[in-house]
Design an enzyme around this catalytic site. Structure first.
Site, PDB file in Angstrom:
ATOM      1  N   CYS A 221       0.443  -1.091  -0.011  1.00  0.00           N
ATOM      2  CA  CYS A 221       0.223   0.153  -0.038  1.00  0.00           C
ATOM      3  C   CYS A 221       0.612   1.268   0.510  1.00  0.00           C
ATOM      4  O   CYS A 221       1.809   1.405  -0.451  1.00  0.00           O
ATOM      5  CB  CYS A 221      -1.437  -0.064   1.057  1.00  0.00           C
ATOM      6  SG  CYS A 221      -2.219   1.200   1.586  1.00  0.00           S
ATOM      7  N   ALA A 222       0.875   1.951   1.160  1.00  0.00           N
ATOM      8  CA  ALA A 222       1.784   3.214   1.470  1.00  0.00           C
ATOM      9  C   ALA A 222       2.933   3.241   1.345  1.00  0.00           C
ATOM     10  O   ALA A 222       3.616   3.912   1.471  1.00  0.00           O
ATOM     11  CB  ALA A 222       0.726   4.451   1.837  1.00  0.00           C
TER      12      ALA A 222
END
Length: 189
Positions: free
Chosen positions: A103-104
Site C-alpha cells: 500500500c503506502a
C-alpha cells in the site's frame, strides 16, 4: 521455520497487517508483530486496538528472514519516521534478507533508496515515493529480496506470494485452497 517480523504503527491498515500475519501463520511461519511504540497497544487506521507481540525495544531482528511493513495512513508515515525501523530495513537489505511492504508503505523503501533499479508497486498515488523504481501497478511485485503490494484488496495475493517465498509454492497453494481463496478467484472468472 522462517521468522518474520511485522511492524505495527498507529494508523496501520487493518487487513494488510492482520490478514498477512494470519496467512503466514497458517503456512507455518513464525510471525512476530512489533509495535514501533514503547508499549504493545497499537491503533489501526480504522479504530481497532491491536496488541502487538512485543514493543520495538524488545525486538532483535538478527534472525529475521523477512521484515514486513503494512500500509495505511498515517501508519506508513509513522513507519517512515521511525529511525529504528529504517535502520532495521537497511540492515536486512545489507545482509540480503527479505523485505515486504504494501500500500503506502513501499514509500519507506523508496525513501531509503532500496527500490532503485527495481520493479515495485504501491497504492496508486504513492508511486512518486518509489525513488528510482519502475512502477508496475500490479497487485504485487517481487524483485530480488523485496516484495511490494498494491493495497488492501491485494493483501491476499501479496501474502500468498510472501508465504511461497518463505516456504514453497505447494504450501502457499494449500493455505490458499483451505481459505477458499482459489475458489474465490475461480468464481471471479
Amino acid at each position: 521455520m522462517a521468522k518474520v517480523y511485522v511492524f505495527l504503527a498507529d494508523g496501520f491498515e487493518d487487513v494488510e497487517a492482520l490478514a498477512t500475519v494470519d496467512i503466514l501463520r497458517r503456512g507455518g511461519v513464525d510471525v512476530k508483530t512489533v509495535s514501533i511504540k514503547d508499549g504493545t497497544a497499537v491503533n489501526t487506521a480504522h479504530g481497532v486496538t491491536v496488541m502487538a507481540d512485543m514493543p520495538f525495544g524488545q525486538a532483535d531482528f538478527a534472525d529475521a528472514d523477512m521484515l514486513v511493513l503494512p500500509g495505511g495512513m498515517p501508519g506508513a508515515t509513522n513507519l517512515n519516521d521511525h529511525k529504528g525501523v529504517r535502520d532495521a530495513l537497511l540492515e536486512q537489505d545489507r545482509k540480503g534478507g527479505k523485505i515486504a511492504a504494501i500500500c503506502a508503505a513501499p514509500m519507506v523503501l523508496g525513501n531509503l533508496g532500496l527500490l532503485k533499479g527495481r520493479r515495485a508497486t504501491c497504492y496508486p498515488g504513492f508511486e512518486k515515493y518509489l525513488e528510482g523504481a519502475q512502477y508496475t501497478a500490479d497487485l504485487f511485485t517481487t524483485d530480488g529480496n523485496i516484495t511490494t503490494g498494491e493495497g488492501p484488496a491485494a493483501t491476499f495475493p501479496f501474502a500468498y506470494e510472501l508465504l511461497a517465498t518463505l516456504t514453497d509454492e505447494a504450501t502457499a497453494h494449500e493455505v490458499a485452497k483451505g481459505m477458499m481463496y482459489l475458489h474465490l478467484i475461480a468464481a471471479g472468472k
